[in-house]
Design a protein around this motif. Structure first.
Motif, PDB file in Angstrom:
ATOM      1  N   GLY A  59       0.810  -1.221   0.000  1.00  0.00           N
ATOM      2  CA  GLY A  59       0.000   0.000   0.000  1.00  0.00           C
ATOM      3  C   GLY A  59       0.835   1.258   0.000  1.00  0.00           C
ATOM      4  N   SER A  60       1.977   1.236   0.709  1.00  0.00           N
ATOM      5  CA  SER A  60       2.819   2.438   0.764  1.00  0.00           C
ATOM      6  C   SER A  60       3.519   2.681  -0.573  1.00  0.00           C
ATOM      7  CB  SER A  60       3.848   2.321   1.891  1.00  0.00           C
ATOM      8  OG  SER A  60       4.803   1.311   1.602  1.00  0.00           O
ATOM      9  N   VAL A  61       3.932   1.605  -1.255  1.00  0.00           N
ATOM     10  CA  VAL A  61       4.532   1.764  -2.585  1.00  0.00           C
ATOM     11  C   VAL A  61       3.492   2.292  -3.564  1.00  0.00           C
ATOM     12  CG1 VAL A  61       5.632   0.574  -4.520  1.00  0.00           C
ATOM     13  CG2 VAL A  61       6.256  -0.025  -2.171  1.00  0.00           C
ATOM     14  N   LEU A  62       2.274   1.751  -3.496  1.00  0.00           N
ATOM     15  CA  LEU A  62       1.198   2.244  -4.352  1.00  0.00           C
ATOM     16  C   LEU A  62       0.909   3.713  -4.067  1.00  0.00           C
ATOM     17  CD1 LEU A  62      -1.101   1.728  -6.404  1.00  0.00           C
ATOM     18  CD2 LEU A  62      -2.541   1.079  -4.457  1.00  0.00           C
ATOM     19  N   ALA A  63       0.899   4.088  -2.787  1.00  0.00           N
ATOM     20  CA  ALA A  63       0.632   5.486  -2.426  1.00  0.00           C
ATOM     21  C   ALA A  63       1.692   6.411  -3.007  1.00  0.00           C
ATOM     22  CB  ALA A  63       0.579   5.621  -0.905  1.00  0.00           C
ATOM     23  N   TRP A  64       2.944   5.951  -3.034  1.00  0.00           N
ATOM     24  CA  TRP A  64       4.006   6.765  -3.611  1.00  0.00           C
ATOM     25  C   TRP A  64       3.766   6.980  -5.102  1.00  0.00           C
ATOM     26  CZ3 TRP A  64       8.807   5.106  -6.345  1.00  0.00           C
ATOM     27  CH2 TRP A  64       9.676   6.181  -6.545  1.00  0.00           C
ATOM     28  N   MET A  65       3.396   5.921  -5.823  1.00  0.00           N
ATOM     29  CA  MET A  65       3.133   6.061  -7.246  1.00  0.00           C
ATOM     30  C   MET A  65       1.842   6.828  -7.526  1.00  0.00           C
ATOM     31  SD  MET A  65       5.719   4.777  -8.815  1.00  0.00           S
ATOM     32  CE  MET A  65       5.121   4.635 -10.496  1.00  0.00           C
ATOM     33  N   GLU A  66       0.878   6.744  -6.604  1.00  0.00           N
ATOM     34  CA  GLU A  66      -0.368   7.499  -6.777  1.00  0.00           C
ATOM     35  C   GLU A  66      -0.113   9.002  -6.797  1.00  0.00           C
ATOM     36  OE1 GLU A  66      -3.910   4.669  -4.910  1.00  0.00           O
ATOM     37  OE2 GLU A  66      -2.860   6.109  -3.642  1.00  0.00           O
ATOM     38  N   ILE A  67       0.955   9.421  -6.130  1.00  0.00           N
ATOM     39  CA  ILE A  67       1.289  10.841  -6.134  1.00  0.00           C
ATOM     40  C   ILE A  67       1.513  11.326  -7.564  1.00  0.00           C
ATOM     41  CG2 ILE A  67       3.078  12.499  -5.470  1.00  0.00           C
ATOM     42  CD1 ILE A  67       1.140  11.754  -3.259  1.00  0.00           C
ATOM     43  N   LEU A  68       2.045  10.463  -8.419  1.00  0.00           N
ATOM     44  CA  LEU A  68       2.298  10.864  -9.803  1.00  0.00           C
ATOM     45  C   LEU A  68       1.012  11.180 -10.556  1.00  0.00           C
ATOM     46  CD1 LEU A  68       5.089   8.303 -10.784  1.00  0.00           C
ATOM     47  CD2 LEU A  68       5.376  10.715 -10.190  1.00  0.00           C
ATOM     48  N   VAL A  69      -0.107  10.591 -10.128  1.00  0.00           N
ATOM     49  CA  VAL A  69      -1.375  10.857 -10.807  1.00  0.00           C
ATOM     50  C   VAL A  69      -2.289  11.761  -9.989  1.00  0.00           C
ATOM     51  CG1 VAL A  69      -1.313   8.720 -12.130  1.00  0.00           C
ATOM     52  CG2 VAL A  69      -2.420   8.732  -9.899  1.00  0.00           C
ATOM     53  N   LEU A  70      -1.878  12.116  -8.771  1.00  0.00           N
ATOM     54  CA  LEU A  70      -2.719  12.975  -7.932  1.00  0.00           C
ATOM     55  C   LEU A  70      -2.057  14.298  -7.551  1.00  0.00           C
ATOM     56  CD1 LEU A  70      -4.171  10.365  -5.371  1.00  0.00           C
ATOM     57  CD2 LEU A  70      -5.368  11.447  -7.271  1.00  0.00           C
ATOM     58  N   GLY A  71      -0.739  14.373  -7.653  1.00  0.00           N
ATOM     59  CA  GLY A  71      -0.054  15.481  -7.017  1.00  0.00           C
ATOM     60  C   GLY A  71       0.349  16.660  -7.868  1.00  0.00           C
ATOM     61  N   GLY A  72       0.167  16.647  -9.188  1.00  0.00           N
ATOM     62  CA  GLY A  72       0.687  17.746  -9.991  1.00  0.00           C
ATOM     63  C   GLY A  72      -0.328  18.413 -10.889  1.00  0.00           C
ATOM     64  N   PHE A  73      -0.766  17.710 -11.934  1.00  0.00           N
ATOM     65  CA  PHE A  73      -1.653  18.296 -12.924  1.00  0.00           C
ATOM     66  C   PHE A  73      -2.950  18.797 -12.297  1.00  0.00           C
ATOM     67  CE2 PHE A  73      -5.057  17.893 -16.083  1.00  0.00           C
ATOM     68  CZ  PHE A  73      -4.564  18.689 -17.097  1.00  0.00           C
ATOM     69  N   GLY A  74      -3.542  17.981 -11.412  1.00  0.00           N
ATOM     70  CA  GLY A  74      -4.812  18.379 -10.808  1.00  0.00           C
ATOM     71  C   GLY A  74      -4.700  19.628  -9.967  1.00  0.00           C
ATOM     72  N   VAL A  75      -3.613  19.753  -9.201  1.00  0.00           N
ATOM     73  CA  VAL A  75      -3.418  20.940  -8.366  1.00  0.00           C
ATOM     74  C   VAL A  75      -3.282  22.189  -9.244  1.00  0.00           C
ATOM     75  CG1 VAL A  75      -1.891  22.044  -6.695  1.00  0.00           C
ATOM     76  CG2 VAL A  75      -2.374  19.603  -6.516  1.00  0.00           C
ATOM     77  N   ALA A  76      -2.505  22.066 -10.322  1.00  0.00           N
ATOM     78  CA  ALA A  76      -2.342  23.196 -11.237  1.00  0.00           C
ATOM     79  C   ALA A  76      -3.673  23.561 -11.889  1.00  0.00           C
ATOM     80  CB  ALA A  76      -1.304  22.856 -12.306  1.00  0.00           C
ATOM     81  N   LEU A  77      -4.451  22.561 -12.258  1.00  0.00           N
ATOM     82  CA  LEU A  77      -5.746  22.811 -12.888  1.00  0.00           C
ATOM     83  C   LEU A  77      -6.694  23.493 -11.916  1.00  0.00           C
ATOM     84  CD1 LEU A  77      -6.666  22.146 -15.753  1.00  0.00           C
ATOM     85  CD2 LEU A  77      -7.805  20.115 -14.834  1.00  0.00           C
ATOM     86  N   SER A  78      -6.694  23.025 -10.671  1.00  0.00           N
ATOM     87  CA  SER A  78      -7.544  23.643  -9.652  1.00  0.00           C
ATOM     88  C   SER A  78      -7.172  25.106  -9.440  1.00  0.00           C
ATOM     89  CB  SER A  78      -7.405  22.868  -8.341  1.00  0.00           C
ATOM     90  OG  SER A  78      -8.082  23.512  -7.292  1.00  0.00           O
ATOM     91  N   LYS A  79      -5.879  25.386  -9.409  1.00  0.00           N
ATOM     92  CA  LYS A  79      -5.414  26.765  -9.222  1.00  0.00           C
ATOM     93  C   LYS A  79      -5.847  27.649 -10.395  1.00  0.00           C
ATOM     94  CE  LYS A  79      -1.060  29.367  -8.768  1.00  0.00           C
ATOM     95  NZ  LYS A  79      -1.512  30.268  -7.703  1.00  0.00           N
ATOM     96  N   ALA A  80      -5.705  27.126 -11.621  1.00  0.00           N
ATOM     97  CA  ALA A  80      -6.073  27.913 -12.799  1.00  0.00           C
ATOM     98  C   ALA A  80      -7.568  28.188 -12.849  1.00  0.00           C
ATOM     99  CB  ALA A  80      -5.630  27.178 -14.061  1.00  0.00           C
ATOM    100  N   VAL A  81      -8.369  27.191 -12.487  1.00  0.00           N
ATOM    101  CA  VAL A  81      -9.819  27.388 -12.478  1.00  0.00           C
ATOM    102  C   VAL A  81     -10.219  28.371 -11.375  1.00  0.00           C
ATOM    103  CG1 VAL A  81     -12.036  26.232 -12.084  1.00  0.00           C
ATOM    104  CG2 VAL A  81     -10.309  25.154 -13.539  1.00  0.00           C
ATOM    105  N   SER A  82      -9.595  28.263 -10.198  1.00  0.00           N
ATOM    106  CA  SER A  82      -9.898  29.175  -9.087  1.00  0.00           C
ATOM    107  C   SER A  82      -9.585  30.622  -9.455  1.00  0.00           C
ATOM    108  CB  SER A  82      -9.101  28.793  -7.839  1.00  0.00           C
ATOM    109  OG  SER A  82      -9.445  27.513  -7.387  1.00  0.00           O
ATOM    110  N   GLU A  83      -8.470  30.831 -10.177  1.00  0.00           N
ATOM    111  CA  GLU A  83      -8.064  32.187 -10.549  1.00  0.00           C
ATOM    112  C   GLU A  83      -8.808  32.694 -11.778  1.00  0.00           C
ATOM    113  OE1 GLU A  83      -3.896  31.657 -11.044  1.00  0.00           O
ATOM    114  OE2 GLU A  83      -3.447  31.880  -8.902  1.00  0.00           O
TER     115      GLU A  83
END
Length: 505
Positions: A59-83
């Protein structure tokens, strides 16, 4: 039909503590915590410590790899939509045009990485388990994209629903698989089915929310997907990857350096409960982030400073007493949550609770830095934390065992939280609620003194916690930390949530 349409067309919220928005997200986090504890309660009783250790490591290895699909593009998209620089309909098209192929690429890469991880951890059984666990990756990434879009438009109620659905879906599938098969592989496959279920619900809710809405559509957005990724997404992604690497380093090195097979199971159980502080911080930061983006985008830095300080006040009020009570009651709590087979987890649980509380402080201030376009600062601190985790764990685990791993994480996140807080103060001014820290520390010391002398076990421990919580609220009122304005805010929130539930029903 009219009531549903009225709820869907409700204006987006624009401020934190967005009372209603923040509490909805915290309620969803609380529901996820309850679901997680229920899963752990079942797994630690169905699986032996060694088998649970395999589950925790996978589970911890999976969580590390999940960051690659949860931690970058979505945050940037959320910021752009908010602004307001990207409209939601354009963002939704980008998810399918660019993000879906990316998630599939990450999944294929993960299957190769899994082989290397299994050999590094000296357990070839992990190869099959990691491959099964990785089936969740593409669906988790798409679920996260929908969640981040809802964050960007500040649809807090739907965002909370999406988050809670993910937790509940996983709970139902995992517990069913555990009770029916008692197999680690089946449990990990059930986790993937939970991700599929959560994504289907999230996509349905997004389509429902966006149906009939009109936005100032433009065929030429102000920013491009590549520009978003390079400016905000990539630094955020690198930060998240190194943070997750540092958070997983202790468990991985326990598995690699300690010959005792159940050790990873004990430590994995302690780590799971220690994530409670981070779950609280995540609920706060999910509401804080779009509000900060909006205020800073309009140049209102004083308002952003006040919002960050208020968010940290809410976090400290929750975390300081939590650490005090867990430290005092760790053995009884461990036996209640994980059974007496896992009593070796009690001592590392104490240190890991403090460590994750410090990481939660880092997370709130890190959110403010990302909103202020200083994500690279977070990345540098994350790299430093990763190096410290590796070095300190290698130093302390051989001599102190699993307790040494937990002590290493306290040191790592003390440094990380201090550096992140300093960087935030330099950008936004004094964002540390000093008076609140003093008052909740005094009240929490009282709770610790009482809990350490009040030895209860089993279900009676729950009653002890309820009484300690009531006492803590009384101490906050006596120390004038919980004021009349807090009561008014709380009443407004409760009434607002009730009204929305009533209208939805």
């Amino acid at each position: 039909m009219e009531t549903a349409q009225g709820l869907k067309n409700e204006p987006m919220e624009t401020a934190f503590p967005t009372s209603r928005g923040a509490v909805l997200l915290l309620a969803a986090q609380f529901l996820a915590l309850v679901a997680g504890f229920f899963v752990t309660l079942v797994l630690t009783r169905v699986l032996l410590p060694e088998a649970y250790g395999l589950y925790a490591v996978a589970g911890s290895v999976l969580a590390w790899m999940e960051i690659l699909v949860l931690g970058g593009f979505g945050v940037a998209l959320s910021k752009a939509v908010s602004e307001g620089v990207v409209v939601p309909t354009t963002a939704w098209r980008w998810v399918w045009r660019f993000y879906l192929p990316y998630c599939l690429l990450v999944w294929l890469s993960y299957n190769l990485v899994a082989i290397g991880f299994a050999f590094w951890l000296r357990d070839e059984r992990l190869i099959r388990l990691l491959w099964v666990a990785g089936l969740a990756l593409p669906f988790t990434g798409l679920w996260g994209a929908v969640r981040d879009l809802l964050m960007g438009v500040q649809a807090y109620g739907l965002q909370a629903t999406v988050f809670a659905t993910y937790a509940l879906g996983r709970t139902v599938w995992i517990i069913g698989a555990a009770l029916l098969t008692r197999s680690v592989a089946a449990v990990l496959f059930a986790n993937a089915l939970g991700a599929v279920t959560a994504f289907a619900v999230a996509m349905g809710l997004w389509c429902w929310w966006s149906q009939g809405r009109t936005f100032p559509e433009s065929d030429q957005p102000i920013v491009s997907p590549l520009g978003l990724v390079l400016q905000t997404g990539l630094p955020v992604l690198l930060t998240a990857v190194f943070h997750q690497l540092a958070m997983g380093m202790d468990l991985w090195l326990v598995k690699r350096l300690i010959a005792d097979a159940p050790a990873a199971g004990y430590y994995g159980a302690a780590r799971l409960f220690a994530f409670v502080p981070f779950a609280i911080a995540a609920g706060i930061s999910n509401a804080l982030y779009p509000a900060l983006c909006r205020e800073l985008g309009k140049g209102r830095r004083e308002k952003a400073t006040a919002l960050t300080k208020e968010a940290m006040r809410a976090l400290l009020v929750a975390l300081v007493p939590f650490c005090a009570v867990v430290w005092a009651t760790a053995p009884s709590l461990t036996a209640l949550l994980f059974s007496t087979q896992f009593l070796w987890a009690a001592e590392p649980l104490r240190f890991l609770t403090v460590a994750m509380s410090l990481f939660s402080v880092l997370a709130i201030y890190g959110t403010a830095l990302v909103a202020d376009n200083r994500a690279a600062v977070n990345w540098g601190i994350a790299v430093l934390a990763c190096g410290l985790a590796y070095g300190l764990c290698h130093w302390l685990i051989p001599s102190q065992g699993i307790v040494g791993a937990a002590m290493a994480m306290v040191a790592v996140w003390t440094v990380g939280a201090g550096l992140t807080a300093t960087a935030t103060v330099r950008r936004l001014g004094w964002v540390i609620p000093t008076a609140t820290l003093v008052r909740v520390s005094v009240a929490s010391f009282g709770l610790y003194w009482l809990a350490s002398r009040w030895h209860l076990g089993g279900l009676a421990l729950i009653g002890e916690y309820l009484l300690l919580g009531t006492l803590y609220l009384g101490l906050l009122i006596a120390l004038r930390e919980f004021t009349r304005s807090d009561w008014v805010t709380l009443q407004t929130v409760i009434v607002g949530i009730w009204e929305n539930l009533r209208r939805l029903v």
